[in-house]
Enzyme design. Structure first.
Site, PDB file in Angstrom:
ATOM      1  N   SER A   1      77.993  61.509  33.216  1.00  0.00           N
ATOM      2  CA  SER A   1      76.783  61.459  34.016  1.00  0.00           C
ATOM      3  C   SER A   1      76.820  60.212  34.877  1.00  0.00           C
ATOM      4  CB  SER A   1      75.557  61.425  33.106  1.00  0.00           C
ATOM      5  OG  SER A   1      74.408  61.035  33.827  1.00  0.00           O
TER       6      SER A   1
ATOM      7  N   ASP B   1      72.029  66.492  41.270  1.00  0.00           N
ATOM      8  CA  ASP B   1      73.429  66.241  40.953  1.00  0.00           C
ATOM      9  C   ASP B   1      74.421  67.235  41.548  1.00  0.00           C
ATOM     10  OD1 ASP B   1      71.923  64.594  39.294  1.00  0.00           O
ATOM     11  OD2 ASP B   1      73.470  64.559  37.753  1.00  0.00           O
TER      12      ASP B   1
END
Length: 665
Positions: free
Chosen positions: A538, A164
């Protein structure tokens, strides 16, 4: 020997077998009079260091290539853990580094390797560790660039990363090396379990257990099996997978490299071929400035929309553009792209069928999606890629390649899935009801903008005309912990609009709120609850979740002036990609959005708004710098010129300068 004594004394006699001299490496450095007379001492001492580490002195005149990676943990040769990494995404990529290094050596170059590991956003969800997540990206990009500059004779740089924040950081770093040949190697994906849940769903076991939808035994069993292979990013198209897709769409990675299954031969082969490609780029004097252009940035935005990618890339693509010295996309640019580009990929978490990312790879991945986009005239196909060919040439190769045909057959044979049902034609996608990816609601609560993954709103709560409409009472929370407690304790009801405020960059470093969004997704009433926040989500988040609200509450934004019970109206047109989020009432009183703006302008910010007490000073500094650099919608970057101007203006306002003192920054 007692435990306390064992700390002070050693039981091993071998510690006293000490050598005080050694012969040193055999051979001679490849020095010349010219080198000794005209090269800096650092170049000469570097040769000494290389010989000291064991490289054959006779080969030290070869070109040097640097492999940067986010490798984490310590693996034994058989793959067993000696010291764990933070996540599967960086656990195996040392194998990619090794494969590439061996190819550089075979090509008679000298490989160097350096590391800056990365955190796991899943591991830090709901903890203060999340306060370091987004700021880490900027820090790591700086470290990678410093490491590259600290090897003065590097001829080119390879970046290996998966997840990420490490992968966006690597892309930012490589983008900033404009005068160097560079290439990106994505770290691939982990496999789903044969039976069980993916790594996104598994993060909801706490909320589901609290509501009695799973047992303790089920939670323990499912949680153990969710990561079915030890390496790679999560199985869904979250931020990690989307970043891999975007890296390839930018032309920074070899074609059909994103989303490869970690640890397998096809994944290792990618590293070998990437080393060859980097050497060819260097020989042809092709640098990052030739690869990254305004056109390639736009291609990345188009591919992001076609995949239905993570909203976090709204932070990362602008940051990559900034690092490359290119035009930063605006909200209007994102709106225009998402209105024009159809979503074509059926994948976790958006659906309509929740295929894991490895199936997207087998169905053809990025080049397969690009074939459809090229037919629609949505791509700039004259851009150069790290394969040394234009995008047009790459797609012409892909369309007729044996690689494409064989992987499609593997998908059908292994999983019984038709590739065209994973990566769809525009016509098929439309027939399946797939809508474009993102909508950017504005209104009196988000005058600077916000974002919602409108493609992932549950269709059952969308009206027949394709518009999601919701009006309900605001349930205000100024921290994620209280919001989660309210959900677990049944204090959130269908019809509520949860507002998480004060948790943007200034409050928490712009934490993700996946604890909340995932709980709402997997609880029976969750689809009837909306969420509005100045934080972010997210990449696996779905539902009517509106984030990136600007200005943030702690910067005086109207979201920070809401009160419990205020009436909020949300409208999101999934067909025309338009949306609004407005205060429209107080108690029984109703008013227009324009009147609501006036009401908000007369209110003060909430008294309970404050930066989280656990917010590190490092993150406070990041928040201040990124705000001076343009804030969330500019990618949370460090725009040095704007930061310096802000500091100078501040000094002048405070009267703390004399003469030219302000020019000393």
């Amino acid at each position: 020997m007692s435990a306390s004594v064992e700390i002070l004394e050693s039981a091993s006699p071998s510690i006293y077998q000490i050598q005080t001299k050694a012969k040193g490496p055999v051979g001679q450095l490849p020095l010349t009079e010219d080198l000794l007379l005209n090269r800096p001492s650092g170049d000469l001492f570097g040769l000494t260091q290389n010989a000291g580490m064991g490289w054959n002195p006779s080969e030290l005149g070869r070109k040097q290539f640097l492999i940067l990676s986010t490798q984490g943990g310590l693996r034994a040769p058989d793959g067993q853990p000696i010291a764990l990494g933070y996540h599967t995404g960086h656990w195996e990529i040392g194998l990619l580094v090794k494969e590439a290094a061996e190819e550089f050596r075979r090509l008679k170059a000298i490989p160097f390797a350096a590391y800056c590991s990365d955190p796991c956003d899943g591991r830090t969800q709901g903890t203060t560790g999340m306060f370091d997540s987004l700021p880490y990206r900027n820090d790591a990009a700086i470290i990678f660039r410093r490491l590259a500059r600290s090897l003065p004779q590097r001829a080119g740089v390879m970046g290996v990363a998966t997840c990420d924040k490490g992968l966006p950081a690597m892309m930012m770093a490589l983008a900033g090396m404009r005068d160097l040949p560079c290439i990106l190697v994505p770290g691939g994906v982990t496999l789903p379990p044969e039976t069980g849940e993916d790594a996104g769903t598994i993060q909801t076991i706490g909320a589901r257990f609290a509501h009695g939808t799973i047992s303790l035994e089920e939670a323990a069993d499912l949680g153990c099996r969710a990561c079915a292979s030890p390496g790679g990013g999560c199985q869904f198209l979250g931020t990690a997978a989307t970043s891999q897709v975007v890296g390839e769409a930018l032309g920074m990675s070899l074609p059909h490299s994103a989303l490869a299954p970690s640890g397998q031969p096809v994944w290792l082969d990618m590293a070998t071929r990437s080393a060859r490609a980097l050497c060819e780029l260097e020989a042809g004097r092709k640098t990052m400035a030739h690869i990254l252009t305004d056109a390639s940035i736009r291609n990345a935005m188009v591919v992001h929309a076609a995949f239905g990618g993570s909203t976090n890339l709204l932070l990362h693509i602008p940051a990559i553009a900034h690092a490359a010295g290119l035009r930063i996309p605006t909200v209007e640019d994102w709106i225009e792209v998402n209105r024009r580009v159809p979503r074509l990929v059926s994948v976790l978490p958006n659906g309509p069928v929740h295929h894991p990312t490895v199936r997207v790879f087998l169905a053809g991945g990025v080049p397969e999606v690009m074939l459809h986009l090229r037919r629609l005239g949505l791509l700039e196909t004259k851009v150069l890629t790290v394969a040394g060919r234009t995008l047009d040439d790459v797609l012409n190769w892909w369309e007729k390649s044996e690689r494409r045909q064989q992987f499609r057959e593997i998908l059908k044979g292994a999983d019984g899935v038709e590739p065209d049902e994973v990566i769809m034609s525009p016509e098929m996608a439309k027939a399946c009801g797939m809508t474009s990816t993102l909508t950017f609601p504005r209104g009196n609560l988000a005058p600077e903008g916000s974002v919602v993954k409108s493609a992932a709103i549950d269709p059952s709560v969308v009206d027949a005309d394709g518009v999601y409409r919701k009006e309900g009472p605001a349930r205000i929370f100024v921290n994620e912990k209280d919001a989660m407690a309210a959900i677990k304790q049944n204090r959130i009801q269908a019809g509520d609009i949860m507002v998480l405020v004060g948790i943007g960059p200034m409050g928490t470093g712009m934490e993700e709120t996946y604890q909340v969004t995932s709980a709402l997704k997997h609880l029976p009433f969750g689809k009837h609850v909306a969420l509005i926040t100045d934080a972010r989500f997210s990449g696996v988040s779905t539902g009517a979740c509106i984030g990136h609200v600007g200005p943030e509450g702690l910067a005086g934004g109207p979201i920070g002036k809401l009160c419990e019970g205020d009436v909020i109206r949300i409208e999101i047109d999934r067909n025309n990609m338009q949306g609004s989020v407005n205060l429209v009432g107080e108690g029984l009183k109703r008013f227009t959005p324009e009147e609501g703006a006036i009401v908000l302008s007369k209110r003060s910010s909430r008294k309970d708004l404050a930066a989280n007490p656990a917010l590190p000073d490092d993150t406070r500094l990041w928040a201040a710098l990124q705000m001076a650099g343009g804030g969330t919608w500019a990618g949370c970057v460090y725009d040095v010129e704007r930061i310096v101007e802000t500091l100078q203006a501040g000094q002048r306002a405070l009267g703390k300068h004399t003469g030219n003192e302000v020019n000393k920054f």
